[in-house]
Structure formats: structure tokens, C-alpha cells
Design a protein around this motif. Structure first.
Motif, PDB file in Angstrom:
ATOM      1  N   LYS A   1       3.926   0.595  -0.922  1.00  0.00           N
ATOM      2  CA  LYS A   1       3.563  -0.517  -2.009  1.00  0.00           C
ATOM      3  C   LYS A   1       2.909   0.057  -3.120  1.00  0.00           C
ATOM      4  O   LYS A   1       2.683  -0.954  -3.983  1.00  0.00           O
ATOM      5  N   ASN A   2       2.348   0.930  -3.069  1.00  0.00           N
ATOM      6  CA  ASN A   2       1.658   1.432  -4.423  1.00  0.00           C
ATOM      7  C   ASN A   2       2.401   2.743  -5.033  1.00  0.00           C
ATOM      8  O   ASN A   2       1.816   3.105  -6.052  1.00  0.00           O
ATOM      9  N   LYS A   3       3.554   2.967  -4.527  1.00  0.00           N
ATOM     10  CA  LYS A   3       4.247   4.233  -5.176  1.00  0.00           C
ATOM     11  C   LYS A   3       3.449   5.452  -5.323  1.00  0.00           C
ATOM     12  O   LYS A   3       3.275   6.203  -6.376  1.00  0.00           O
ATOM     13  N   ILE A   4       2.496   5.744  -4.048  1.00  0.00           N
ATOM     14  CA  ILE A   4       1.689   7.015  -4.345  1.00  0.00           C
ATOM     15  C   ILE A   4       2.612   8.126  -4.532  1.00  0.00           C
ATOM     16  O   ILE A   4       3.641   8.449  -3.696  1.00  0.00           O
ATOM     17  N   LYS A   5       2.238   9.075  -5.252  1.00  0.00           N
ATOM     18  CA  LYS A   5       2.949  10.322  -5.450  1.00  0.00           C
ATOM     19  C   LYS A   5       2.705  11.330  -5.016  1.00  0.00           C
ATOM     20  O   LYS A   5       3.289  12.268  -4.530  1.00  0.00           O
ATOM     21  N   ASP A   6       1.480  11.598  -4.596  1.00  0.00           N
ATOM     22  CA  ASP A   6       0.835  12.699  -3.953  1.00  0.00           C
ATOM     23  C   ASP A   6       0.192  12.438  -2.529  1.00  0.00           C
ATOM     24  O   ASP A   6      -1.124  11.917  -2.581  1.00  0.00           O
ATOM     25  N   GLU A   7       1.056  12.485  -1.812  1.00  0.00           N
ATOM     26  CA  GLU A   7       0.631  12.176  -0.271  1.00  0.00           C
ATOM     27  C   GLU A   7      -0.573  12.925   0.093  1.00  0.00           C
ATOM     28  O   GLU A   7      -1.649  12.525   0.996  1.00  0.00           O
ATOM     29  N   GLU A   8      -0.442  14.360   0.021  1.00  0.00           N
ATOM     30  CA  GLU A   8      -1.351  15.244   0.336  1.00  0.00           C
ATOM     31  C   GLU A   8      -2.927  14.808  -0.087  1.00  0.00           C
ATOM     32  O   GLU A   8      -3.719  14.954   0.469  1.00  0.00           O
ATOM     33  N   LEU A   9      -2.922  14.632  -1.743  1.00  0.00           N
ATOM     34  CA  LEU A   9      -4.470  14.081  -2.089  1.00  0.00           C
ATOM     35  C   LEU A   9      -4.724  12.838  -1.217  1.00  0.00           C
ATOM     36  O   LEU A   9      -5.961  12.643  -0.993  1.00  0.00           O
TER      37      LEU A   9
ATOM     38  N   SER B   1      -9.332   8.947 -12.266  1.00  0.00           N
ATOM     39  CA  SER B   1      -8.735   7.589 -12.334  1.00  0.00           C
ATOM     40  C   SER B   1      -7.537   7.628 -11.160  1.00  0.00           C
ATOM     41  O   SER B   1      -7.398   6.603 -10.540  1.00  0.00           O
ATOM     42  N   THR B   2      -7.204   8.704 -10.888  1.00  0.00           N
ATOM     43  CA  THR B   2      -6.194   8.928  -9.665  1.00  0.00           C
ATOM     44  C   THR B   2      -6.833   8.671  -8.445  1.00  0.00           C
ATOM     45  O   THR B   2      -6.293   7.881  -7.748  1.00  0.00           O
ATOM     46  N   VAL B   3      -8.018   9.371  -8.236  1.00  0.00           N
ATOM     47  CA  VAL B   3      -8.701   9.122  -7.066  1.00  0.00           C
ATOM     48  C   VAL B   3      -9.258   7.612  -6.875  1.00  0.00           C
ATOM     49  O   VAL B   3      -8.810   7.016  -5.667  1.00  0.00           O
TER      50      VAL B   3
ATOM     51  N   LEU C   1      -3.797   4.985  18.115  1.00  0.00           N
ATOM     52  CA  LEU C   1      -4.246   5.026  16.834  1.00  0.00           C
ATOM     53  C   LEU C   1      -3.773   5.682  15.863  1.00  0.00           C
ATOM     54  O   LEU C   1      -3.701   5.371  14.501  1.00  0.00           O
ATOM     55  N   ASP C   2      -3.053   7.190  15.894  1.00  0.00           N
ATOM     56  CA  ASP C   2      -2.234   7.741  15.057  1.00  0.00           C
ATOM     57  C   ASP C   2      -1.268   7.158  14.707  1.00  0.00           C
ATOM     58  O   ASP C   2      -0.713   6.875  13.244  1.00  0.00           O
ATOM     59  N   GLY C   3      -0.430   6.159  15.450  1.00  0.00           N
ATOM     60  CA  GLY C   3       0.544   5.431  15.087  1.00  0.00           C
ATOM     61  C   GLY C   3       0.463   4.409  14.333  1.00  0.00           C
ATOM     62  O   GLY C   3       0.961   4.073  13.122  1.00  0.00           O
ATOM     63  N   ILE C   4      -0.768   3.849  14.590  1.00  0.00           N
ATOM     64  CA  ILE C   4      -1.459   2.540  13.509  1.00  0.00           C
ATOM     65  C   ILE C   4      -1.623   3.193  12.381  1.00  0.00           C
ATOM     66  O   ILE C   4      -1.179   2.726  11.021  1.00  0.00           O
ATOM     67  N   TYR C   5      -2.462   4.311  11.937  1.00  0.00           N
ATOM     68  CA  TYR C   5      -2.765   4.670  10.981  1.00  0.00           C
ATOM     69  C   TYR C   5      -1.648   5.260   9.867  1.00  0.00           C
ATOM     70  O   TYR C   5      -1.497   4.695   8.794  1.00  0.00           O
ATOM     71  N   ASN C   6      -0.519   5.883  10.840  1.00  0.00           N
ATOM     72  CA  ASN C   6       0.545   6.393  10.038  1.00  0.00           C
ATOM     73  C   ASN C   6       1.412   5.287   9.517  1.00  0.00           C
ATOM     74  O   ASN C   6       1.971   5.169   8.451  1.00  0.00           O
ATOM     75  N   THR C   7       1.448   4.183  10.036  1.00  0.00           N
ATOM     76  CA  THR C   7       2.320   2.877   9.726  1.00  0.00           C
ATOM     77  C   THR C   7       1.398   2.422   8.814  1.00  0.00           C
ATOM     78  O   THR C   7       2.304   2.127   7.699  1.00  0.00           O
ATOM     79  N   VAL C   8       0.106   2.032   8.675  1.00  0.00           N
ATOM     80  CA  VAL C   8      -0.340   1.628   7.624  1.00  0.00           C
ATOM     81  C   VAL C   8      -0.389   2.356   6.188  1.00  0.00           C
ATOM     82  O   VAL C   8      -0.092   1.855   5.163  1.00  0.00           O
ATOM     83  N   ILE C   9      -0.339   3.813   6.437  1.00  0.00           N
ATOM     84  CA  ILE C   9      -0.434   4.770   5.357  1.00  0.00           C
ATOM     85  C   ILE C   9       1.168   4.737   4.684  1.00  0.00           C
ATOM     86  O   ILE C   9       1.120   4.323   3.502  1.00  0.00           O
ATOM     87  N   VAL C  10       1.893   4.631   5.786  1.00  0.00           N
ATOM     88  CA  VAL C  10       3.432   4.704   5.127  1.00  0.00           C
ATOM     89  C   VAL C  10       3.818   3.467   4.192  1.00  0.00           C
ATOM     90  O   VAL C  10       4.337   3.126   3.349  1.00  0.00           O
ATOM     91  N   LYS C  11       3.540   2.304   5.116  1.00  0.00           N
ATOM     92  CA  LYS C  11       4.173   1.071   4.752  1.00  0.00           C
ATOM     93  C   LYS C  11       3.168   0.284   3.813  1.00  0.00           C
ATOM     94  O   LYS C  11       3.810  -0.367   2.729  1.00  0.00           O
ATOM     95  N   ASP C  12       1.764   0.358   3.822  1.00  0.00           N
ATOM     96  CA  ASP C  12       0.982  -0.412   3.159  1.00  0.00           C
ATOM     97  C   ASP C  12       0.151  -0.043   2.034  1.00  0.00           C
ATOM     98  O   ASP C  12      -0.323  -0.472   1.094  1.00  0.00           O
ATOM     99  N   VAL C  13       0.239   1.509   2.003  1.00  0.00           N
ATOM    100  CA  VAL C  13      -0.233   2.320   0.913  1.00  0.00           C
ATOM    101  C   VAL C  13       0.623   3.184   0.174  1.00  0.00           C
ATOM    102  O   VAL C  13       0.919   2.474  -0.997  1.00  0.00           O
ATOM    103  N   ILE C  14       1.541   4.028   0.745  1.00  0.00           N
ATOM    104  CA  ILE C  14       2.391   5.118  -0.121  1.00  0.00           C
ATOM    105  C   ILE C  14       3.368   4.006  -0.762  1.00  0.00           C
ATOM    106  O   ILE C  14       3.623   4.030  -2.036  1.00  0.00           O
TER     107      ILE C  14
END
Length: 402
Positions: A202-210, A251-253, A187-200
Motif C-alpha cells: 500500500k505504500n510502495k516501499i522500496k527497501d524492505e530490508e530497511l 525522511s525515508t525513516v 504471530l509470524d504469519g500475522i506479521y508477514n501478512t501485515v507487512i506485505v499487504k498493509d505496509v509494503i
């Protein structure tokens, strides 16, 4: 390779129809496996293997296909000269201009096209303009409880339902039994793959911690009314944001939540005023794509079961093709208004109707509605009472397996 017959049946309904079939869902929910199952179905229907082209752009085999011209040339080389070609394409979004190639396939060849994608940006691209009105979206989710039982080869009972609530329905955990450590790893592998590939990415997320803190907040508050402003203020007041005196901009949230929704990690149910018959702009609710993923993020804790059941019911309604809203009736609230072309119903979800006061509370919003659509309370109770004043009472596992 376990079958997912309901999805196969949906694909078969559109077999040889001119629309492009676009299968969407979170990573690792089974899209590529569904393509393989569908290929088996095509072969059963005597479609020659040379008339089936399957391209999975997640494979290094196709890494040299980087733009739409190379994509077009590759398919043109293998297209059948005898009879229709069935073209199945997994995750084409990294091919520059891929939608131009797909549009040309429909123009130049006799082909039936199926596409999978793990991010809603796939359909916000030029594809929606090029083939407007000529595609149908088919949503794929992790396993339902009914599928979970079938995949594990087990029967419906309290123990197996608790297992489903604990570990969720990603197909890749099926072979791991109840090994919590190994399941968490997957599950952790799935989550991190999604976060890295499909969220950060593709959306040029600047604040990963947030972003991670917003994920934790939404996971912890499934089924609770919320807004971008309330999330920002809550993160600040809970000291989840350090070394700053200001809450993150709403707006960031909002943009980060939108990115999570596009990756199918969370779904929103907007609020609907039943009497006023209009959608409200504030205080919607969010639900996570898989309860096992929530438990991995927050820890396995036996609290908040009412909202966990609510999340399970929400996802099942999505699987059954409903559009879902939160109902407002004056000062009262109905958990779900579920609508589709052929049906509408109101649903309350309550872990237990253990006393008269709880029953009255759950019934009150229904009694305030002046229409005759189906009304139902879904509960974890096992009760012989099937209705109350025309309002159905259903056990959750019976309803999930119906």
C-alpha cells in the motif's frame, strides 16, 4: 466464537444512528469476528436475515467486485424493500472507488452501514471528503488482559499475567495453549501478512530490508524517546546497515514509520510540555500493538520489563478511549498524560517501587504539577498502600481488570 462485549456495546450505542461506523485495527485482531457477533446481536433484536448484508472482500466470493459500480449493483440487488437494511462491509479498500458506492448507499437506500479496515489509508481516501462529519471511527485492538482471561477461561494471577506478557492478545493464539512454536508460527504469519499487504504494497516501499530493521529497532525500543534522525544514526552505528557509509535519510525513516503506524503495528505518543501547554515536535515514543508480536520478533527474553508494562498500560489506555501524550515538567518526565472529554489523569508506570529512592523518583514529576487532576502510579507490586500524598498506587493486574 467468544464475545467481545465492550465493542458490541459500542456498536449498539451507534445502532441506527445516521453516521457510518468504521471499525479500524491491525489484521487478525478480530474485526470480521466482531461483524459476525454483531450480526448475531441484530438477529436477537428480531432483524430479519434478509435485511442484513455482510460482504467480506477478503473472501474469493466477492473477487469479481472490482469497482464501485459493480459494488453498488451487487448491494442494490440484495437491498431489502421492507424496512432498514444493515450493511456490513469488511476490507473494501481493494474495490476501486468503493467510497463512492458507500456514499450512494446512504443517499439511495434506507441502510445502517458498518465498515472494517486494516489500514488508516482507508480514511485518508476520498471517503473522508465524501462523508465528512458523517462517520465515526471505532478502534479495535488485540485482546486486553481482561479479555485474555475470559477467552482462555482462566483466573487473574501472576502466572496468567506472565502468559499474557509472553504471548500477547491476538485472538487466534487462544486455542494454542502455551505451545511456543505454534504461537510463533501464527504471530509470524500475522506479521508477514501485515507487512506485505498493509505496509509494503500500500505504500510502495522500496527497501524492505530497511523497513524490517526499523521494525526491529522500534520493537526493541518501546517506551524510549526517539526520532527519525536518531533511528537512522542508530541503525548505522549498530552496523545494522551494511555496505554503506551513510545513514538512511531521516525522511525515508519517517515515511516508513508512518506506513507502520497506518497499518496499526506501532502507535506514537507525542511529547507535551505541561507548563508551557504545547506539543513538542521531537522525541516522542512508540509502542507496539501487541507484546506477543514483539516477543516473536526479538525473542522471548526476561529483560526490559518496565517498558513492557508501559506498553501494556499504553494499549489499555487506548482501549479505554484516551488520547495519550508523554508529559514534560521541566527536566522531569511523566510516562502518560491520558485525556478524553470526561477525564484527565497523569500516570507513571514502574515495575516495582521496591525502595524509597525509586518511590521518590516516580513521585517527583507529580509533585511538580500544579493542578488537581488524578495522578496514579501503576506497578507490578502487590501493596496495601493505596495512595501517597493523594497520588494513587495501583497494581497493574488490578487496574487492567477494573
Amino acid at each position: 466464537m467468544k464475545n467481545r462485549q465492550s465493542y458490541i456495546n459500542t456498536l449498539l450505542e451507534f445502532l441506527d444512528k445516521e453516521v457510518i461506523k468504521v471499525i479500524m485495527g491491525v489484521r487478525r485482531c478480530g474485526k470480521s469476528t466482531l461483524m459476525k457477533l454483531f450480526i448475531d446481536e441484530l438477529k436477537k433484536r428480531k432483524i430479519p436475515p434478509k435485511n442484513i448484508i455482510h460482504i467480506n472482500f477478503e473472501s474469493m466470493k466477492y473477487s469479481d467486485i472490482t469497482d464501485y459500480r459493480l459494488f453498488y449493483d451487487y448491494v442494490a440487488e440484495y437491498i431489502s424493500e421492507n424496512g432498514r437494511t444493515y450493511l456490513l462491509i469488511d476490507e473494501p479498500q481493494n474495490v476501486i472507488g468503493w467510497e463512492k458506492a458507500v456514499n450512494s448507499f446512504k443517499v439511495d437506500f434506507d441502510c445502517d452501514i458498518y465498515i472494517t479496515g486494516s489500514n488508516a489509508r482507508l480514511l485518508s481516501s476520498e471517503l473522508s471528503t465524501l462523508i465528512a462529519g458523517r462517520y465515526v471511527e471505532i478502534d479495535l485492538y488485540p485482546l486486553s488482559y481482561k479479555e485474555y482471561l475470559d477467552f482462555h477461561g482462566i483466573d487473574k494471577n501472576d502466572k496468567t499475567f506472565q502468559g499474557y506478557l509472553k504471548f500477547g492478545g491476538f485472538p487466534s493464539i487462544v486455542e494454542l495453549g502455551d505451545n511456543v512454536d505454534r504461537i510463533n508460527d501464527v504471530l509470524d504469519g500475522i506479521y508477514n501478512t501485515v507487512i506485505v499487504k498493509d505496509v509494503i504494497a500500500k505504500n510502495k516501499i522500496k527497501d524492505e530490508e530497511l523497513l524490517q530493521k526499523i521494525v526491529a529497532f522500534l520493537a526493541d525500543n518501546v517506551g524510549n524517546s526517539t526520532s527519525s534522525n536518531s533511528i537512522a544514526n542508530s541503525l548505522l552505528s549498530d552496523r545494522r546497515i551494511e555496505n554503506t557509509q551513510r545513514a538512511p535519510a531521516a525522511s525515508t525513516v519517517e515515511s516508513y514509520i508512518s506506513a507502520l503506524q497506518k497499518a496499526f503495528i506501532f502507535y506514537e505518543a507525542r511529547r507535551y510540555d505541561i507548563k508551557g501547554r504545547n506539543l513538542l515536535k521531537t522525541l516522542g515514543k512508540y509502542y507496539i500493538v501487541d507484546i506477543g508480536l514483539r516477543n516473536m520478533l526479538l525473542g522471548y527474553r526476561d529483560i526490559d520489563r518496565g517498558h513492557i508494562l508501559e506498553n501494556v498500560v499504553f494499549l489499555e489506555l487506548k482501549r479505554r478511549g484516551y488520547n495519550i501524550f508523554i508529559g514534560k515538567v521541566g527536566e522531569k518526565e511523566i510516562d502518560f498524560i491520558a485525556e478524553k472529554a470526561s477525564h484527565k489523569m497523569y500516570i507513571q508506570v514502574c515495575e516495582t517501587l521496591g525502595d524509597d529512592k525509586t518511590l521518590e523518583r516516580e513521585l517527583a514529576p507529580f509533585l511538580a504539577i500544579q493542578d488537581n487532576y488524578e495522578k496514579m502510579i501503576i506497578t507490578n507490586d502487590k501493596t496495601f498502600v493505596e495512595s501517597y500524598e493523594g497520588i494513587k498506587i495501583k497494581n497493574v493486574t488490578e487496574w487492567l481488570c477494573a
